[in-house]
Design a protein around this motif. Sequence first.
Motif, PDB file in Angstrom:
ATOM      1  N   ALA A 126     -20.240   1.721   5.364  1.00 43.09           N
ATOM      2  CA  ALA A 126     -19.234   1.727   6.428  1.00 43.09           C
ATOM      3  C   ALA A 126     -18.509   0.386   6.495  1.00 43.09           C
ATOM      4  CB  ALA A 126     -19.889   2.042   7.771  1.00 43.09           C
ATOM      5  N   PHE A 127     -19.259  -0.712   6.353  1.00 42.48           N
ATOM      6  CA  PHE A 127     -18.641  -2.040   6.371  1.00 42.48           C
ATOM      7  C   PHE A 127     -17.632  -2.170   5.231  1.00 42.48           C
ATOM      8  CE2 PHE A 127     -18.070  -6.449   5.390  1.00 42.48           C
ATOM      9  CZ  PHE A 127     -18.211  -7.142   6.582  1.00 42.48           C
ATOM     10  N   THR A 128     -18.049  -1.766   4.024  1.00 46.52           N
ATOM     11  CA  THR A 128     -17.165  -1.878   2.861  1.00 46.52           C
ATOM     12  C   THR A 128     -15.902  -1.048   3.050  1.00 46.52           C
ATOM     13  OG1 THR A 128     -19.053  -2.264   1.388  1.00 46.52           O
ATOM     14  CG2 THR A 128     -17.007  -1.520   0.373  1.00 46.52           C
ATOM     15  N   THR A 129     -16.041   0.169   3.578  1.00 45.61           N
ATOM     16  CA  THR A 129     -14.879   1.031   3.791  1.00 45.61           C
ATOM     17  C   THR A 129     -13.959   0.443   4.848  1.00 45.61           C
ATOM     18  OG1 THR A 129     -16.299   2.927   3.272  1.00 45.61           O
ATOM     19  CG2 THR A 129     -14.144   3.409   4.217  1.00 45.61           C
ATOM     20  N   GLY A 130     -14.539  -0.082   5.928  1.00 45.80           N
ATOM     21  CA  GLY A 130     -13.728  -0.744   6.942  1.00 45.80           C
ATOM     22  C   GLY A 130     -13.003  -1.955   6.381  1.00 45.80           C
ATOM     23  N   LEU A 131     -13.686  -2.692   5.520  1.00 43.04           N
ATOM     24  CA  LEU A 131     -13.082  -3.858   4.901  1.00 43.04           C
ATOM     25  C   LEU A 131     -11.864  -3.483   4.058  1.00 43.04           C
ATOM     26  CD1 LEU A 131     -13.408  -6.927   4.012  1.00 43.04           C
ATOM     27  CD2 LEU A 131     -14.618  -5.988   2.045  1.00 43.04           C
ATOM     28  N   LEU A 132     -11.950  -2.358   3.359  1.00 46.20           N
ATOM     29  CA  LEU A 132     -10.899  -1.949   2.434  1.00 46.20           C
ATOM     30  C   LEU A 132      -9.830  -1.070   3.079  1.00 46.20           C
ATOM     31  CD1 LEU A 132     -13.125  -1.019  -0.644  1.00 46.20           C
ATOM     32  CD2 LEU A 132     -11.611  -2.992  -0.472  1.00 46.20           C
ATOM     33  N   HIS A 133      -9.991  -0.705   4.345  1.00 49.10           N
ATOM     34  CA  HIS A 133      -9.155   0.365   4.898  1.00 49.10           C
ATOM     35  C   HIS A 133      -7.663   0.037   4.850  1.00 49.10           C
ATOM     36  CE1 HIS A 133      -8.958  -2.047   8.597  1.00 49.10           C
ATOM     37  NE2 HIS A 133      -8.036  -1.209   9.059  1.00 49.10           N
ATOM     38  N   ASP A 134      -7.302  -1.234   4.990  1.00 50.22           N
ATOM     39  CA  ASP A 134      -5.889  -1.622   4.982  1.00 50.22           C
ATOM     40  C   ASP A 134      -5.511  -2.410   3.729  1.00 50.22           C
ATOM     41  OD1 ASP A 134      -4.910  -0.392   7.230  1.00 50.22           O
ATOM     42  OD2 ASP A 134      -5.093  -2.143   8.544  1.00 50.22           O
ATOM     43  N   ILE A 135      -6.285  -2.274   2.658  1.00 49.73           N
ATOM     44  CA  ILE A 135      -5.980  -3.036   1.444  1.00 49.73           C
ATOM     45  C   ILE A 135      -4.609  -2.660   0.890  1.00 49.73           C
ATOM     46  CG2 ILE A 135      -7.031  -1.408  -0.204  1.00 49.73           C
ATOM     47  CD1 ILE A 135      -7.243  -5.271  -0.247  1.00 49.73           C
ATOM     48  N   GLY A 136      -4.135  -1.452   1.190  1.00 46.58           N
ATOM     49  CA  GLY A 136      -2.794  -1.057   0.772  1.00 46.58           C
ATOM     50  C   GLY A 136      -1.720  -1.937   1.388  1.00 46.58           C
ATOM     51  N   LEU A 137      -1.916  -2.370   2.646  1.00 45.39           N
ATOM     52  CA  LEU A 137      -0.962  -3.278   3.290  1.00 45.39           C
ATOM     53  C   LEU A 137      -0.862  -4.594   2.532  1.00 45.39           C
ATOM     54  CD1 LEU A 137      -1.725  -2.958   7.122  1.00 45.39           C
ATOM     55  CD2 LEU A 137       0.387  -2.305   5.955  1.00 45.39           C
ATOM     56  N   LEU A 138      -2.027  -5.136   2.147  1.00 45.50           N
ATOM     57  CA  LEU A 138      -2.043  -6.412   1.436  1.00 45.50           C
ATOM     58  C   LEU A 138      -1.398  -6.275   0.063  1.00 45.50           C
ATOM     59  CD1 LEU A 138      -2.908  -9.342   1.513  1.00 45.50           C
ATOM     60  CD2 LEU A 138      -5.172  -8.642   0.709  1.00 45.50           C
ATOM     61  N   ALA A 139      -1.672  -5.167  -0.610  1.00 48.08           N
ATOM     62  CA  ALA A 139      -1.067  -4.941  -1.929  1.00 48.08           C
ATOM     63  C   ALA A 139       0.450  -4.841  -1.823  1.00 48.08           C
ATOM     64  CB  ALA A 139      -1.642  -3.667  -2.550  1.00 48.08           C
ATOM     65  N   MET A 140       0.935  -4.137  -0.822  1.00 43.21           N
ATOM     66  CA  MET A 140       2.379  -3.982  -0.658  1.00 43.21           C
ATOM     67  C   MET A 140       3.043  -5.317  -0.301  1.00 43.21           C
ATOM     68  SD  MET A 140       2.225  -0.278   1.257  1.00 43.21           S
ATOM     69  CE  MET A 140       3.958  -0.144   1.676  1.00 43.21           C
ATOM     70  N   ALA A 141       2.370  -6.125   0.536  1.00 49.33           N
ATOM     71  CA  ALA A 141       2.918  -7.435   0.876  1.00 49.33           C
ATOM     72  C   ALA A 141       2.967  -8.351  -0.342  1.00 49.33           C
ATOM     73  CB  ALA A 141       2.091  -8.082   1.983  1.00 49.33           C
ATOM     74  N   THR A 142       1.996  -8.184  -1.244  1.00 48.33           N
ATOM     75  CA  THR A 142       1.928  -9.016  -2.441  1.00 48.33           C
ATOM     76  C   THR A 142       2.972  -8.614  -3.475  1.00 48.33           C
ATOM     77  OG1 THR A 142      -0.450  -9.327  -2.119  1.00 48.33           O
ATOM     78  CG2 THR A 142       0.420  -9.797  -4.310  1.00 48.33           C
ATOM     79  N   HIS A 143       3.089  -7.314  -3.742  1.00 53.25           N
ATOM     80  CA  HIS A 143       3.925  -6.837  -4.841  1.00 53.25           C
ATOM     81  C   HIS A 143       5.315  -6.371  -4.409  1.00 53.25           C
ATOM     82  CE1 HIS A 143       0.728  -7.202  -7.774  1.00 53.25           C
ATOM     83  NE2 HIS A 143      -0.085  -6.605  -6.940  1.00 53.25           N
ATOM     84  N   PHE A 144       5.485  -6.063  -3.128  1.00 48.07           N
ATOM     85  CA  PHE A 144       6.783  -5.599  -2.637  1.00 48.07           C
ATOM     86  C   PHE A 144       7.118  -6.324  -1.328  1.00 48.07           C
ATOM     87  CE2 PHE A 144       4.827  -2.160  -5.056  1.00 48.07           C
ATOM     88  CZ  PHE A 144       5.808  -1.892  -5.998  1.00 48.07           C
ATOM     89  N   PRO A 145       7.277  -7.651  -1.392  1.00 48.68           N
ATOM     90  CA  PRO A 145       7.479  -8.429  -0.161  1.00 48.68           C
ATOM     91  C   PRO A 145       8.757  -8.075   0.590  1.00 48.68           C
ATOM     92  CG  PRO A 145       7.863  -9.785  -2.115  1.00 48.68           C
ATOM     93  CD  PRO A 145       7.242  -8.512  -2.585  1.00 48.68           C
ATOM     94  N   VAL A 146       9.836  -7.775  -0.126  1.00 51.44           N
ATOM     95  CA  VAL A 146      11.097  -7.434   0.541  1.00 51.44           C
ATOM     96  C   VAL A 146      10.953  -6.132   1.311  1.00 51.44           C
ATOM     97  CG1 VAL A 146      13.517  -6.861   0.189  1.00 51.44           C
ATOM     98  CG2 VAL A 146      12.466  -8.679  -1.167  1.00 51.44           C
ATOM     99  N   GLU A 147      10.346  -5.138   0.660  1.00 51.00           N
ATOM    100  CA  GLU A 147      10.138  -3.848   1.316  1.00 51.00           C
ATOM    101  C   GLU A 147       9.180  -3.978   2.506  1.00 51.00           C
ATOM    102  OE1 GLU A 147      11.496  -3.070  -2.823  1.00 51.00           O
ATOM    103  OE2 GLU A 147      10.067  -4.429  -1.864  1.00 51.00           O
ATOM    104  N   THR A 148       8.173  -4.850   2.355  1.00 54.00           N
ATOM    105  CA  THR A 148       7.223  -5.067   3.446  1.00 54.00           C
ATOM    106  C   THR A 148       7.919  -5.663   4.662  1.00 54.00           C
ATOM    107  OG1 THR A 148       5.369  -5.363   1.912  1.00 54.00           O
ATOM    108  CG2 THR A 148       5.123  -6.312   4.111  1.00 54.00           C
ATOM    109  N   GLU A 149       8.806  -6.611   4.426  1.00 56.30           N
ATOM    110  CA  GLU A 149       9.552  -7.205   5.541  1.00 56.30           C
ATOM    111  C   GLU A 149      10.482  -6.185   6.170  1.00 56.30           C
ATOM    112  OE1 GLU A 149      10.928  -9.300   8.503  1.00 56.30           O
ATOM    113  OE2 GLU A 149       9.193  -9.829   7.261  1.00 56.30           O
ATOM    114  N   ALA A 150      11.066  -5.287   5.362  1.00 59.17           N
ATOM    115  CA  ALA A 150      11.935  -4.244   5.908  1.00 59.17           C
ATOM    116  C   ALA A 150      11.143  -3.306   6.823  1.00 59.17           C
ATOM    117  CB  ALA A 150      12.583  -3.452   4.773  1.00 59.17           C
ATOM    118  N   VAL A 151       9.899  -2.997   6.437  1.00 58.77           N
ATOM    119  CA  VAL A 151       9.034  -2.163   7.284  1.00 58.77           C
ATOM    120  C   VAL A 151       8.750  -2.883   8.596  1.00 58.77           C
ATOM    121  CG1 VAL A 151       6.719  -1.187   7.510  1.00 58.77           C
ATOM    122  CG2 VAL A 151       7.993  -0.883   5.379  1.00 58.77           C
ATOM    123  N   ALA A 152       8.428  -4.185   8.512  1.00 61.39           N
ATOM    124  CA  ALA A 152       8.144  -4.950   9.731  1.00 61.39           C
ATOM    125  C   ALA A 152       9.360  -4.992  10.651  1.00 61.39           C
ATOM    126  CB  ALA A 152       7.708  -6.367   9.354  1.00 61.39           C
TER     127      ALA A 152
END
Length: 293
Positions: free
Chosen positions: A140-166
């Motif tokens: 459960a801890f590991t799954t909770g830790l990874l639950h938003d890893i998609g957000l971090l990946a998108m901020a890393t690889h698609f910063p412009v799109e991430t800012e547009a979402v924000a």
Amino acid sequence: MNAPLRPVLDLAVLQQRVRDLPALPEAAMDALALLRDSDSHIQDCADRLACDPALTARVLGLANSAFFGARGKVSSVVGAIQVLGRRSVIALLATASVSQAFTATAGTGFDLRGFWRHTLGAALAAQGIARERGDDDGLAFTTGLLHDIGLLAMATHFPVETEAVAAWCRKHDCPALAAEHAVLGPDVDHPHVGGMIAAHWHFPDAVTQAIRWHHAPSAEAAQLSPEARRLSDTVHVAEALTHALDLHGAADERVPRMDAGAWSRLGLSDEAGLRVLAHTHEGVNELAQALGL
């Protein structure tokens, strides 16, 4: 809502970026495999971790933190595993490995410190819920830790799109998931990306599915395995509790609507919920400091 501000993000491009991600550190993956094997020896796990000095330092740092009550008393990896327990070391290795895999691009406005405080909070809340239910709290801890890893990946690889979402979130005062669909397209959101990453890193299928559906656990409840459904419910509720604690410290913090089905399926009492909140609030600062996040 109005039309998207930017073109739809090509899902094929996302999938290729995920395929291009480096593997998690070999020493960490070997140690994780040994730790999950109840018949393995602690010394074997320690020997594998010794191949990665950075991971060794983090394990020792966490074992000596006030959170585990052994400040300054642990000097070896074997001793750390004995103090922390196998499940906690599994969670630590997952945290350290994932945090090393991404660095959000500077200038996007992405709050990396806030992200990790929320993520650790969700992991601790999921751990607390699992303990209340007698489930596997390490998973459960590991799954909770990874639950938003998609957000971090998108901020890393698609910063412009991430800012547009924000920006869309701020303009329309809406949840991040709705803004992602409006700006990036109906098939692109951080749970989907997170599920792809977990699968790429060969985490158990239940973890992958729980990440994919943690925002809408009832939508696919009948299609998921019992373990995946339980994990998805756990992380969904854990995330809501974590937002209620405002660990991120964001000016636009909002508590998401909790899925009534997920809460009902977990069967938590109000008293259990309060214990989970206390466990989460007490642990975030100590864990963040011990992990260097």
